[in-house]
Design an enzyme around this catalytic site. Sequence first.
Site, PDB file in Angstrom:
ATOM      1  N   HIS A 148       0.821  -1.211   0.000  1.00 31.24           N
ATOM      2  CA  HIS A 148       0.000   0.000   0.000  1.00 31.24           C
ATOM      3  C   HIS A 148       0.855   1.262   0.000  1.00 31.24           C
ATOM      4  O   HIS A 148       0.879   2.016   0.994  1.00 31.24           O
ATOM      5  CB  HIS A 148      -0.916  -0.012   1.241  1.00 31.24           C
ATOM      6  CG  HIS A 148      -1.755  -1.258   1.361  1.00 31.24           C
ATOM      7  ND1 HIS A 148      -1.229  -2.490   1.728  1.00 31.24           N
ATOM      8  CD2 HIS A 148      -3.090  -1.466   1.166  1.00 31.24           C
ATOM      9  CE1 HIS A 148      -2.200  -3.399   1.749  1.00 31.24           C
ATOM     10  NE2 HIS A 148      -3.332  -2.812   1.403  1.00 31.24           N
TER      11      HIS A 148
ATOM     12  N   SER B 136      -5.965  -5.320  10.992  1.00 30.97           N
ATOM     13  CA  SER B 136      -7.417  -5.286  11.030  1.00 30.97           C
ATOM     14  C   SER B 136      -7.763  -3.921  11.626  1.00 30.97           C
ATOM     15  O   SER B 136      -7.457  -3.644  12.787  1.00 30.97           O
ATOM     16  CB  SER B 136      -7.952  -6.416  11.902  1.00 30.97           C
ATOM     17  OG  SER B 136      -9.352  -6.408  11.896  1.00 30.97           O
ATOM     18  N   LEU B 137      -8.374  -3.076  10.824  1.00 33.67           N
ATOM     19  CA  LEU B 137      -8.490  -1.671  11.184  1.00 33.67           C
ATOM     20  C   LEU B 137      -9.329  -1.382  12.424  1.00 33.67           C
ATOM     21  O   LEU B 137     -10.228  -2.144  12.787  1.00 33.67           O
ATOM     22  CB  LEU B 137      -9.052  -0.905   9.974  1.00 33.67           C
ATOM     23  CG  LEU B 137      -8.127  -0.939   8.758  1.00 33.67           C
ATOM     24  CD1 LEU B 137      -8.821  -0.329   7.538  1.00 33.67           C
ATOM     25  CD2 LEU B 137      -6.826  -0.202   9.050  1.00 33.67           C
TER      26      LEU B 137
ATOM     27  N   HIS C 268      -5.596   2.471  -4.033  1.00 33.74           N
ATOM     28  CA  HIS C 268      -5.433   1.810  -2.733  1.00 33.74           C
ATOM     29  C   HIS C 268      -4.845   0.423  -2.922  1.00 33.74           C
ATOM     30  O   HIS C 268      -5.273  -0.320  -3.796  1.00 33.74           O
ATOM     31  CB  HIS C 268      -6.785   1.685  -2.000  1.00 33.74           C
ATOM     32  CG  HIS C 268      -6.669   0.959  -0.699  1.00 33.74           C
ATOM     33  ND1 HIS C 268      -6.376   1.596   0.481  1.00 33.74           N
ATOM     34  CD2 HIS C 268      -6.766  -0.367  -0.398  1.00 33.74           C
ATOM     35  CE1 HIS C 268      -6.308   0.697   1.462  1.00 33.74           C
ATOM     36  NE2 HIS C 268      -6.532  -0.495   0.943  1.00 33.74           N
TER      37      HIS C 268
ATOM     38  N   GLU D  31     -16.869  -4.493  24.699  1.00 31.32           N
ATOM     39  CA  GLU D  31     -15.956  -5.625  24.810  1.00 31.32           C
ATOM     40  C   GLU D  31     -14.779  -5.557  23.835  1.00 31.32           C
ATOM     41  O   GLU D  31     -13.691  -6.003  24.154  1.00 31.32           O
ATOM     42  CB  GLU D  31     -16.718  -6.945  24.601  1.00 31.32           C
ATOM     43  CG  GLU D  31     -17.797  -7.227  25.655  1.00 31.32           C
ATOM     44  CD  GLU D  31     -19.058  -6.383  25.465  1.00 31.32           C
ATOM     45  OE1 GLU D  31     -19.258  -5.865  24.346  1.00 31.32           O
ATOM     46  OE2 GLU D  31     -19.842  -6.256  26.419  1.00 31.32           O
TER      47      GLU D  31
ATOM     48  N   ASP E  79     -32.273 -16.821  31.423  1.00 30.84           N
ATOM     49  CA  ASP E  79     -31.935 -15.660  30.605  1.00 30.84           C
ATOM     50  C   ASP E  79     -32.045 -15.948  29.115  1.00 30.84           C
ATOM     51  O   ASP E  79     -32.257 -15.044  28.321  1.00 30.84           O
ATOM     52  CB  ASP E  79     -30.521 -15.160  30.937  1.00 30.84           C
ATOM     53  CG  ASP E  79     -30.505 -13.987  31.906  1.00 30.84           C
ATOM     54  OD1 ASP E  79     -29.402 -13.516  32.227  1.00 30.84           O
ATOM     55  OD2 ASP E  79     -31.599 -13.527  32.322  1.00 30.84           O
TER      56      ASP E  79
END
Lengths: 629, 629
Positions: free
Chosen positions: A47, A134-135, A269, A376, A433
């Site tokens: 890139h 991984s962005l 890109h 999380e 639950d």
Amino acid sequence: MVSPFFFVEATPCLRPMNDIDIEGLKGIANQLRIHSIAATTAAGSGHPTSCCSAADLVAALFFGHMRYNPKDPHYYNNDRFILSKGHAAPLLYAAWAETGLFPVEDLLKLRQLDSDLEGHPTPRLPFVDVATGSLGQGLSVGVGMALCGRLDKLDYRTYVLLGDGECAEGSVWEAASLAGIYQLNNLVAVVDVNRLGQSQPTAFEHNLDVYKRRFEAFGWRTEEIDGHDVEEIIEVLAAAGLGSQPLVILAKTLKGAGISFIQDKEGWHGRPLSREEATRAIAELQPSAKSGIGHPIAAPSQLPAPKNDPPASYPPTSYKMGDSVATREAYGNALVRIGESDQRVVAMDGDTKNSTYSEKFYKKFPNRFTECFIAEQNMVGVATGFAARGKVPFVSTFACFFTRAFDQVRVAGISLANIKLTGSHVGASIGEDGPSQMGLEDIAMMRTVAGSTVLYPSDAVCAEKLVEQMAQHKGICFLRTSRPKTTVLYNNDEQFPIGGAKILRQSAGDKVTIVAAGVTLYEALKAADELKGQGVGITVIDAYSVKPLAKELIKGAAAQTQNLVITVEDHYAEGGLGDAVAGELSGEGVRVHKLAVRELPHSGKPEELLAKYGIDARAIVAKVKELNR
Amino acid sequence: MVSPFFFVEATPCLRPMNDIDIEGLKGIANQLRIHSIAATTAAGSGHPTSCCSAADLVAALFFGHMRYNPKDPHYYNNDRFILSKGHAAPLLYAAWAETGLFPVEDLLKLRQLDSDLEGHPTPRLPFVDVATGSLGQGLSVGVGMALCGRLDKLDYRTYVLLGDGECAEGSVWEAASLAGIYQLNNLVAVVDVNRLGQSQPTAFEHNLDVYKRRFEAFGWRTEEIDGHDVEEIIEVLAAAGLGSQPLVILAKTLKGAGISFIQDKEGWHGRPLSREEATRAIAELQPSAKSGIGHPIAAPSQLPAPKNDPPASYPPTSYKMGDSVATREAYGNALVRIGESDQRVVAMDGDTKNSTYSEKFYKKFPNRFTECFIAEQNMVGVATGFAARGKVPFVSTFACFFTRAFDQVRVAGISLANIKLTGSHVGASIGEDGPSQMGLEDIAMMRTVAGSTVLYPSDAVCAEKLVEQMAQHKGICFLRTSRPKTTVLYNNDEQFPIGGAKILRQSAGDKVTIVAAGVTLYEALKAADELKGQGVGITVIDAYSVKPLAKELIKGAAAQTQNLVITVEDHYAEGGLGDAVAGELSGEGVRVHKLAVRELPHSGKPEELLAKYGIDARAIVAKVKELNR
């Protein structure tokens, strides 16, 4: 909301502005561009344009602002740098080569099998704390490092370079929010707003105001600059650490900046330049390019090293056989017990601490606990940040909610991150639950994580001993804990080595070997008692270590039971304990029959559900009989 | 409280403010509170205080504002309601009971095994579109429904009720951003800001301004109100749909509102009242409680139904055997081919459309394509929204990035959502980009999803046929596509039923059965050719359907090869094709040996990596020989 952490006064920038060689930095930026282009062209992939847009920012950071010892990338008080836009890896590699850490010729080995300079950065490299690629994950890690800096009373700052496209990821806003809440003024985010995403322009292109309003709303101080004006970059960086808020620098840039025939054009890109294009581009950049070798780099302060040595041992547990204790509560007890002497241990939770019992640690050691709220993804990233700084972070929430952070856990695997994840409320046995709260796929998920250890205690003693193991073991560990109370089966001096298992029932002439863990272990024991009364013997194994599996032990037991094994798990049939056993032993001729949850569960009482989903004592007895007709 | 059951006739006209019976709504709100308390006390579990804080909001929405036919919850132009804070399920159930849809006595069966009124809402219930319970997901689904409303030229509005704690989830901000970008003025979010989370107060408690600034920065119009002032609620709702922005109503509320001895007190999350406490609480609420039965509900407009019928068939593919086509490209071709006649088909992507080839659909049918930018969690939620409205959404990104959305996919399983996920760039065979971009755990992940179908085509024809199958099959489907080009193996008229497999090589006397898919299928064929040259026969099976697995076919083939099977997959060893085969066939005496990626991969050329990780033809040949010594 009071931050539990020690608030460090900002250390002012040590280098007066007029000492900084702006022209030199511009030259280095172009040298970094040249390296990025040459490396990706040689590799035939990569890139380069994503590197070019950030080159001035990186040059300014590495050679004009950050305080670190380039000969010792691991020094504990170096400023930290996280390349959240991990695909700009060639730029990062180029910067470090230009500090002199390794020969610049190595850069041309980018993406080759025998080179550590991979397509996206991994911690095989001494200057990379965490894998990226991984962005949207880097800012969370930065938050963790910033929090850890406070805990360790160090004054390093953490710099995270993000792309604009990746700010669409919600994890960025989880991190931003927590940084604002905890007033992390030792954290600096730099956003390379080059307006062009992968397949099209971003939604906001060069409208910096959108990003400004968002970061401000999340509690950050913002600066908007021309990302190719090195003087402006240095100027805003000089104010890093001032005030009580984290700082974000929004830098307007051009993708492919410096290459006249490519910059700001769509369609570039992830596309290396052809040999001919590379020659043209480098010719444009060469005249002003300057090497970074010999360029002065600001030194970090010398401060006392944090105490990150493990203790020789932990105090003993004190349960009584026959007591009724949930493994989730034993987890909380264990954290406190080991936390006393093990200063490396820190903990975090996502607003479930009263259910996971991490609250016990929070009450005892509040400055070592980070409430991450209902987020999380960020929580796992924060833990990864702490782990990169030598801590041993214990992360807890419901097991099913770790699926929210699977990508972060996956990347933590690539990072070889030393994080410890504990998922509570596993299985249908949580009861009323219902399925949205039941962990039914967590074993499958965690088994796939590179280098992971997956543990599943049945009683409190085992749970506590496994927590000790997790603290001492290097690598990602996952512990399953259950909601219901279970009977203490083991003595306090029992050992539970990772990779082991316990044979709880075994006699000559046993017909089948049952392999279970957690609540189903008790069902297996009940089944064994019932079958014994009918003159049928079964071997019962507590497989508390799902990965690595006690393969030889199970194989040995199976050999004495006609090579017949029944696995029983409070988990779906896919990818869990049963698949682990079958996957490893089928080739050796062991026949494995899986009892597991085979349909979407319903709300109901725990015992009703164990029966309905065929994983209770009755189902085990029936299966044994079926296999022995 | 027992009420007679009867239906309310809908009045098809607009309702001026002064027609709305504010006192009546207040009374209904208290009736809903009573139901929530009674039901959770009867169940012995649940979240009554979370219901109480939102009761006025829900009463106002259901009985004073939303336009829907309560006798026909599925009517396509009803306003939609999503309870993102799914733990307030009893409140939702109470609201619908009070419309007369089912007897209020049923509410006391909350959480029982034989009742559809589960702990958190699931679409077993006709008035529930999507399961909720894992926080932060409802707004994404709402975005999908709002987008679909536009596509279908319907005027229903979508209302999403969120908690304040859940706004810490990044997925909420992904959804908010997309709603702002696409100016979804037919979407209304209502945030129940009751300041108390599960284990402690939220970070911002009753500071509505924080939420206001955030939503405004994300492109929303905001209203701040007293969430217990029914008149205020109705007033701001009256302006829903005005202007060009989505609307968020920030409602300041008290957790446990209406119960004097509980409201706004900590320690009451997820805690049912004791019998005695419930009696006291109900006594406080009873005097002002009013039934909703007979209360007029605004009717939806009658508009033409969307065309959501599947076509009888699809046009044929037109590949030539021996052509070289990547399955990821075939996916793009398939979308266009079936999209022509199948109006139900829509697509979305996360800024990877040029890599996944969903771009082909985007170019052909731009109004049926949603660019979701780099935000996979939201993208899956958006798809779930479209699916709830009868569309067949095809969602694509890199397979590894679906791990970012595992929780959303898991919940989509609970929702029985008809979404189709295609993950490209699977395995080490992507090459130089390295492990952060490699899908190595996606089969394991997707196998665990309730009711899922997991498909793995090797060539373009199979890929296209499987896309057809996915479009026609009801339930979550996952398709793995590869980056490299592969040779077309099949004729255009070949059929690929879900659950099937293809035997590509088989002769009497074969020594081992190889089960493979994707790039490793070609390695298996190469190995077969090489071994044949050495006088050793092997059976080769294309297991394009991993779940459900062609169990009998594989078992039958294995029976003719000494019950010996080698699985070969471009995926980790845990939870993938190998575990699927071993897990299902080990009990039948089949011995399964797994070839898979058994370490964290490195950047390199595709063929180098297949060799290094032992999943190429050479490794297969070696394994066959090893097993036949």
